[in-house]
Design an enzyme around this catalytic site. Structure first.
Site, PDB file in Angstrom:
ATOM      1  N   ASN A   9     -48.073 -49.531 -67.160  1.00 46.31           N
ATOM      2  CA  ASN A   9     -47.600 -49.742 -68.531  1.00 46.31           C
ATOM      3  C   ASN A   9     -47.970 -51.178 -68.899  1.00 46.31           C
ATOM      4  O   ASN A   9     -47.345 -52.116 -68.426  1.00 46.31           O
ATOM      5  CB  ASN A   9     -46.081 -49.537 -68.605  1.00 46.31           C
ATOM      6  CG  ASN A   9     -45.531 -49.902 -69.977  1.00 46.31           C
ATOM      7  OD1 ASN A   9     -46.275 -49.975 -70.952  1.00 46.31           O
ATOM      8  ND2 ASN A   9     -44.228 -50.142 -70.055  1.00 46.31           N
ATOM      9  N   LYS A  11     -47.774 -52.578 -71.766  1.00 47.29           N
ATOM     10  CA  LYS A  11     -46.922 -53.158 -72.824  1.00 47.29           C
ATOM     11  C   LYS A  11     -47.810 -53.822 -73.895  1.00 47.29           C
ATOM     12  O   LYS A  11     -48.887 -53.327 -74.184  1.00 47.29           O
ATOM     13  CB  LYS A  11     -45.918 -54.151 -72.232  1.00 47.29           C
ATOM     14  CG  LYS A  11     -45.203 -53.601 -71.020  1.00 47.29           C
ATOM     15  CD  LYS A  11     -44.017 -54.424 -70.617  1.00 47.29           C
ATOM     16  CE  LYS A  11     -43.469 -53.890 -69.305  1.00 47.29           C
ATOM     17  NZ  LYS A  11     -42.093 -54.281 -69.069  1.00 47.29           N
ATOM     18  N   HIS A  95     -39.175 -45.740 -73.448  1.00 48.55           N
ATOM     19  CA  HIS A  95     -39.099 -46.905 -72.558  1.00 48.55           C
ATOM     20  C   HIS A  95     -37.883 -47.750 -72.970  1.00 48.55           C
ATOM     21  O   HIS A  95     -37.542 -47.829 -74.152  1.00 48.55           O
ATOM     22  CB  HIS A  95     -40.387 -47.726 -72.661  1.00 48.55           C
ATOM     23  CG  HIS A  95     -40.494 -48.779 -71.607  1.00 48.55           C
ATOM     24  ND1 HIS A  95     -39.873 -49.993 -71.723  1.00 48.55           N
ATOM     25  CD2 HIS A  95     -41.123 -48.784 -70.411  1.00 48.55           C
ATOM     26  CE1 HIS A  95     -40.122 -50.711 -70.643  1.00 48.55           C
ATOM     27  NE2 HIS A  95     -40.877 -50.004 -69.820  1.00 48.55           N
ATOM     28  N   GLU A  97     -37.497 -50.768 -73.399  1.00 47.06           N
ATOM     29  CA  GLU A  97     -37.772 -51.782 -74.425  1.00 47.06           C
ATOM     30  C   GLU A  97     -37.729 -51.154 -75.817  1.00 47.06           C
ATOM     31  O   GLU A  97     -37.289 -51.778 -76.778  1.00 47.06           O
ATOM     32  CB  GLU A  97     -39.129 -52.452 -74.142  1.00 47.06           C
ATOM     33  CG  GLU A  97     -39.031 -53.401 -72.950  1.00 47.06           C
ATOM     34  CD  GLU A  97     -40.303 -53.560 -72.150  1.00 47.06           C
ATOM     35  OE1 GLU A  97     -41.401 -53.217 -72.638  1.00 47.06           O
ATOM     36  OE2 GLU A  97     -40.202 -54.036 -70.992  1.00 47.06           O
ATOM     37  N   GLU A 167     -36.141 -45.750 -64.584  1.00 40.25           N
ATOM     38  CA  GLU A 167     -36.343 -47.193 -64.558  1.00 40.25           C
ATOM     39  C   GLU A 167     -35.017 -47.911 -64.805  1.00 40.25           C
ATOM     40  O   GLU A 167     -34.597 -48.056 -65.962  1.00 40.25           O
ATOM     41  CB  GLU A 167     -37.322 -47.604 -65.656  1.00 40.25           C
ATOM     42  CG  GLU A 167     -38.670 -46.946 -65.559  1.00 40.25           C
ATOM     43  CD  GLU A 167     -39.729 -47.754 -66.283  1.00 40.25           C
ATOM     44  OE1 GLU A 167     -40.617 -48.272 -65.613  1.00 40.25           O
ATOM     45  OE2 GLU A 167     -39.627 -47.909 -67.515  1.00 40.25           O
ATOM     46  N   GLY A 173     -39.225 -55.939 -65.060  1.00 37.45           N
ATOM     47  CA  GLY A 173     -39.742 -57.274 -65.364  1.00 37.45           C
ATOM     48  C   GLY A 173     -38.887 -58.405 -64.808  1.00 37.45           C
ATOM     49  O   GLY A 173     -39.068 -59.562 -65.168  1.00 37.45           O
ATOM     50  N   SER A 213     -40.146 -53.393 -61.359  1.00 37.93           N
ATOM     51  CA  SER A 213     -40.682 -54.372 -60.404  1.00 37.93           C
ATOM     52  C   SER A 213     -41.308 -53.729 -59.173  1.00 37.93           C
ATOM     53  O   SER A 213     -41.181 -54.251 -58.062  1.00 37.93           O
ATOM     54  CB  SER A 213     -39.604 -55.390 -60.004  1.00 37.93           C
ATOM     55  OG  SER A 213     -39.154 -56.094 -61.152  1.00 37.93           O
TER      56      SER A 213
END
Ligand code: PEP
Length: 251
Positions: A9, A11, A95, A97, A167, A173, A213
Protein backbone atom coordinates in the site's frame (compact mmCIF):
# COMPACT_ATOMS: atom_id res chain seq x y z
CA UNK A 1 -5.90 -24.12 -0.09
CA UNK A 2 -6.06 -20.45 0.76
CA UNK A 3 -4.38 -17.93 -1.48
CA UNK A 4 -1.39 -16.19 0.09
CA UNK A 5 -1.46 -12.53 -0.92
CA UNK A 6 1.26 -9.99 -0.22
CA UNK A 7 0.02 -6.52 -1.11
CA UNK A 8 1.80 -3.19 -0.92
CA UNK A 9 0.00 0.00 0.00
CA UNK A 10 1.92 2.97 -1.30
CA UNK A 11 -0.54 5.50 0.17
CA UNK A 12 0.18 9.05 -1.11
CA UNK A 13 3.76 8.31 -2.09
CA UNK A 14 5.41 8.20 -5.52
CA UNK A 15 5.07 10.21 -8.68
CA UNK A 16 4.32 8.32 -11.87
CA UNK A 17 8.01 8.12 -12.78
CA UNK A 18 8.97 6.86 -9.32
CA UNK A 19 6.22 4.24 -9.38
CA UNK A 20 7.27 2.87 -12.77
CA UNK A 21 10.89 2.66 -11.64
CA UNK A 22 10.12 0.63 -8.50
CA UNK A 23 7.71 -1.63 -10.37
CA UNK A 24 10.34 -2.39 -13.03
CA UNK A 25 12.80 -3.35 -10.28
CA UNK A 26 10.20 -5.46 -8.49
CA UNK A 27 9.13 -7.19 -11.70
CA UNK A 28 12.63 -8.45 -12.13
CA UNK A 29 13.02 -9.59 -8.53
CA UNK A 30 9.76 -11.55 -8.34
CA UNK A 31 9.82 -13.22 -11.72
CA UNK A 32 10.34 -16.71 -10.26
CA UNK A 33 7.89 -16.35 -7.36
CA UNK A 34 5.10 -18.90 -7.44
CA UNK A 35 2.34 -19.59 -4.90
CA UNK A 36 2.20 -16.00 -3.67
CA UNK A 37 -0.10 -13.42 -5.22
CA UNK A 38 1.67 -10.07 -5.42
CA UNK A 39 -0.30 -6.82 -5.50
CA UNK A 40 0.76 -3.19 -5.38
CA UNK A 41 -1.71 -0.50 -4.33
CA UNK A 42 -0.65 2.75 -5.92
CA UNK A 43 -1.96 6.35 -6.26
CA UNK A 44 -4.56 6.99 -8.99
CA UNK A 45 -2.18 9.10 -11.10
CA UNK A 46 0.21 6.18 -11.47
CA UNK A 47 -2.27 3.37 -12.16
CA UNK A 48 -2.38 3.41 -15.93
CA UNK A 49 1.41 3.34 -16.31
CA UNK A 50 1.73 0.94 -13.35
CA UNK A 51 -0.44 -1.61 -15.16
CA UNK A 52 1.73 -1.24 -18.27
CA UNK A 53 4.93 -1.51 -16.23
CA UNK A 54 3.94 -4.92 -14.81
CA UNK A 55 2.48 -6.33 -18.02
CA UNK A 56 3.42 -9.98 -18.51
CA UNK A 57 4.55 -10.33 -14.89
CA UNK A 58 3.06 -11.86 -11.74
CA UNK A 59 2.36 -8.44 -10.17
CA UNK A 60 -1.18 -7.09 -9.97
CA UNK A 61 -2.16 -3.48 -9.46
CA UNK A 62 -4.65 -2.14 -6.92
CA UNK A 63 -6.29 1.23 -6.50
CA UNK A 64 -6.33 2.63 -2.96
CA UNK A 65 -9.90 3.88 -3.11
CA UNK A 66 -13.01 3.95 -5.30
CA UNK A 67 -16.43 5.61 -5.43
CA UNK A 68 -19.32 3.13 -5.44
CA UNK A 69 -21.14 4.37 -8.57
CA UNK A 70 -20.56 3.61 -12.25
CA UNK A 71 -20.57 7.23 -13.41
CA UNK A 72 -22.27 10.53 -12.66
CA UNK A 73 -21.95 13.95 -11.12
CA UNK A 74 -19.41 13.02 -8.45
CA UNK A 75 -16.66 15.57 -8.98
CA UNK A 76 -13.21 14.25 -8.23
CA UNK A 77 -14.21 10.61 -7.82
CA UNK A 78 -13.17 7.44 -9.68
CA UNK A 79 -15.55 4.55 -10.48
CA UNK A 80 -14.87 0.80 -10.40
CA UNK A 81 -15.41 0.48 -14.15
CA UNK A 82 -12.84 3.21 -14.81
CA UNK A 83 -10.32 1.18 -12.82
CA UNK A 84 -11.29 -2.03 -14.57
CA UNK A 85 -10.94 -0.37 -17.99
CA UNK A 86 -7.25 0.37 -17.42
CA UNK A 87 -6.41 -3.09 -16.10
CA UNK A 88 -6.52 -2.56 -12.33
CA UNK A 89 -7.57 -5.80 -10.61
CA UNK A 90 -7.81 -4.99 -6.87
CA UNK A 91 -9.07 -2.11 -4.73
CA UNK A 92 -8.07 -1.34 -1.12
CA UNK A 93 -11.27 -0.43 0.73
CA UNK A 94 -11.86 0.87 4.24
CA UNK A 95 -8.23 1.47 5.17
CA UNK A 96 -8.05 2.96 8.68
CA UNK A 97 -6.69 6.20 7.22
CA UNK A 98 -9.86 6.52 5.14
CA UNK A 99 -12.05 5.60 8.10
CA UNK A 100 -10.28 8.12 10.35
CA UNK A 101 -9.29 11.05 8.16
CA UNK A 102 -12.09 10.87 5.60
CA UNK A 103 -14.76 9.67 8.03
CA UNK A 104 -15.79 6.66 5.96
CA UNK A 105 -18.54 4.66 7.63
CA UNK A 106 -19.06 0.90 7.61
CA UNK A 107 -22.14 1.43 5.43
CA UNK A 108 -20.22 3.41 2.81
CA UNK A 109 -17.45 0.81 2.87
CA UNK A 110 -20.05 -1.91 2.32
CA UNK A 111 -21.33 -0.03 -0.76
CA UNK A 112 -17.78 0.12 -2.08
CA UNK A 113 -17.14 -3.59 -1.51
CA UNK A 114 -20.32 -4.46 -3.42
CA UNK A 115 -19.60 -2.05 -6.28
CA UNK A 116 -16.09 -3.42 -6.68
CA UNK A 117 -17.31 -7.04 -6.74
CA UNK A 118 -20.06 -6.21 -9.24
CA UNK A 119 -17.33 -4.93 -11.56
CA UNK A 120 -15.23 -8.07 -11.27
CA UNK A 121 -12.53 -6.45 -9.14
CA UNK A 122 -11.14 -7.85 -5.89
CA UNK A 123 -11.68 -5.84 -2.71
CA UNK A 124 -8.92 -5.76 -0.11
CA UNK A 125 -11.23 -4.99 2.77
CA UNK A 126 -9.48 -3.46 5.80
CA UNK A 127 -10.54 -3.70 9.42
CA UNK A 128 -8.82 -3.15 12.74
CA UNK A 129 -9.13 -1.80 16.26
CA UNK A 130 -7.56 1.33 17.72
CA UNK A 131 -5.23 1.22 20.72
CA UNK A 132 -7.84 2.39 23.22
CA UNK A 133 -10.26 -0.23 21.91
CA UNK A 134 -7.69 -3.00 22.39
CA UNK A 135 -6.82 -1.73 25.83
CA UNK A 136 -10.46 -1.70 26.89
CA UNK A 137 -10.95 -5.29 25.74
CA UNK A 138 -13.02 -4.42 22.66
CA UNK A 139 -10.76 -5.90 19.95
CA UNK A 140 -13.13 -8.71 19.01
CA UNK A 141 -16.26 -6.62 19.17
CA UNK A 142 -14.78 -3.91 16.92
CA UNK A 143 -13.42 -6.30 14.32
CA UNK A 144 -16.54 -8.41 14.33
CA UNK A 145 -18.72 -5.34 13.82
CA UNK A 146 -16.57 -4.06 10.98
CA UNK A 147 -16.69 -7.44 9.24
CA UNK A 148 -20.44 -7.86 9.70
CA UNK A 149 -21.24 -4.36 8.46
CA UNK A 150 -18.60 -4.11 5.75
CA UNK A 151 -19.47 -7.49 4.19
CA UNK A 152 -23.22 -7.25 4.81
CA UNK A 153 -25.49 -8.90 2.21
CA UNK A 154 -22.67 -10.48 0.21
CA UNK A 155 -23.41 -13.90 -1.28
CA UNK A 156 -21.10 -16.81 -0.45
CA UNK A 157 -19.66 -16.62 -3.95
CA UNK A 158 -18.89 -12.92 -3.49
CA UNK A 159 -17.43 -13.42 -0.02
CA UNK A 160 -14.95 -15.99 -1.37
CA UNK A 161 -13.45 -13.30 -3.60
CA UNK A 162 -12.84 -10.81 -0.78
CA UNK A 163 -9.41 -10.40 0.78
CA UNK A 164 -9.72 -9.30 4.40
CA UNK A 165 -6.84 -7.23 5.79
CA UNK A 166 -6.68 -7.17 9.57
CA UNK A 167 -4.70 -4.08 10.50
CA UNK A 168 -4.59 -3.07 14.15
CA UNK A 169 -4.61 0.72 13.83
CA UNK A 170 -1.98 1.11 16.57
CA UNK A 171 0.45 -0.92 14.48
CA UNK A 172 0.12 1.02 11.22
CA UNK A 173 3.14 3.16 10.42
CA UNK A 174 4.20 3.12 14.08
CA UNK A 175 6.88 0.45 14.03
CA UNK A 176 4.82 -1.45 16.65
CA UNK A 177 3.74 -4.86 15.43
CA UNK A 178 1.23 -7.22 16.96
CA UNK A 179 3.10 -10.30 18.18
CA UNK A 180 2.49 -13.28 15.89
CA UNK A 181 0.42 -14.91 18.65
CA UNK A 182 -1.67 -11.80 19.19
CA UNK A 183 -2.31 -11.45 15.47
CA UNK A 184 -3.12 -15.16 15.10
CA UNK A 185 -5.66 -14.98 17.91
CA UNK A 186 -7.51 -12.11 16.23
CA UNK A 187 -7.29 -13.71 12.77
CA UNK A 188 -8.83 -16.87 14.18
CA UNK A 189 -11.70 -14.89 15.67
CA UNK A 190 -12.23 -13.01 12.42
CA UNK A 191 -12.45 -16.32 10.57
CA UNK A 192 -15.09 -17.46 13.09
CA UNK A 193 -17.17 -14.39 12.27
CA UNK A 194 -16.76 -15.10 8.54
CA UNK A 195 -17.86 -18.69 9.18
CA UNK A 196 -20.92 -17.46 11.02
CA UNK A 197 -21.81 -15.17 8.12
CA UNK A 198 -20.92 -17.34 5.12
CA UNK A 199 -20.34 -20.88 6.42
CA UNK A 200 -17.15 -22.65 7.50
CA UNK A 201 -16.25 -23.80 4.00
CA UNK A 202 -16.24 -20.25 2.62
CA UNK A 203 -14.41 -18.90 5.69
CA UNK A 204 -11.71 -21.53 5.25
CA UNK A 205 -11.13 -20.30 1.69
CA UNK A 206 -10.91 -16.61 2.52
CA UNK A 207 -7.54 -14.89 2.65
CA UNK A 208 -6.97 -12.83 5.81
CA UNK A 209 -3.89 -10.62 5.61
CA UNK A 210 -2.11 -9.03 8.52
CA UNK A 211 -1.06 -5.40 8.22
CA UNK A 212 0.79 -3.08 10.59
CA UNK A 213 4.53 -2.49 10.42
CA UNK A 214 5.20 -5.77 8.64
CA UNK A 215 8.82 -5.78 7.54
CA UNK A 216 11.50 -8.24 6.44
CA UNK A 217 12.53 -8.85 10.08
CA UNK A 218 9.11 -9.89 11.37
CA UNK A 219 7.37 -11.20 8.25
CA UNK A 220 8.35 -14.85 8.58
CA UNK A 221 6.99 -15.22 12.13
CA UNK A 222 3.75 -13.45 11.29
CA UNK A 223 3.22 -15.32 8.05
CA UNK A 224 3.98 -18.61 9.77
CA UNK A 225 0.74 -18.41 11.77
CA UNK A 226 -2.08 -20.74 10.76
CA UNK A 227 -4.68 -18.05 10.02
CA UNK A 228 -2.39 -15.35 8.59
CA UNK A 229 -2.60 -15.65 4.82
CA UNK A 230 -0.46 -12.78 3.68
CA UNK A 231 0.27 -9.18 4.44
CA UNK A 232 -0.79 -5.65 3.60
CA UNK A 233 2.43 -3.68 3.73
CA UNK A 234 2.85 0.08 3.86
CA UNK A 235 6.33 1.47 4.50
CA UNK A 236 8.26 -1.66 3.60
CA UNK A 237 6.55 -1.86 0.18
CA UNK A 238 7.98 1.44 -1.03
CA UNK A 239 11.30 -0.11 -1.99
CA UNK A 240 11.48 -3.17 -4.23
CA UNK A 241 14.14 -4.98 -2.19
CA UNK A 242 12.40 -4.79 1.21
CA UNK A 243 9.07 -5.77 -0.34
CA UNK A 244 10.75 -8.71 -2.06
CA UNK A 245 12.17 -9.88 1.29
CA UNK A 246 8.62 -10.03 2.67
CA UNK A 247 7.39 -11.91 -0.40
CA UNK A 248 10.21 -14.44 0.09
CA UNK A 249 9.15 -14.89 3.72
CA UNK A 250 5.70 -15.92 2.51
CA UNK A 251 6.86 -18.60 0.11
C1 PEP B 1 -0.77 0.08 5.72
O1 PEP B 1 -0.62 1.14 5.17
O2 PEP B 1 -1.78 -0.58 5.51
C2 PEP B 1 0.26 -0.39 6.65
C3 PEP B 1 0.11 -1.55 7.23
O3 PEP B 1 1.35 0.44 6.85
P1 PEP B 1 2.75 0.04 7.57
O4 PEP B 1 3.18 -1.28 7.00
O5 PEP B 1 3.68 1.15 7.20
O6 PEP B 1 2.47 -0.04 9.03
Amino acid sequence: MRKIVIAGNWKMYKTNQEAVKVLSELKDLVKDVKNVEIVIGAPFTTLSDAVKAVEGSNIKIAAENVYPKQEGAFTGEISPNMLKAIGVSHVIIGHSERREIFKETDEFINEKVKAVLENGLVPIFCIGEKLEERESGKTLEINSNQVRKGLKDLTKEEAKKVIVAYEPVWAIGTGKTATPEMAQETHKEIRKVLADMFGQEVANEMTIQYGGSMKPENAKDLLGQADIDGGLVGGASLKADSFFEIIKAAK
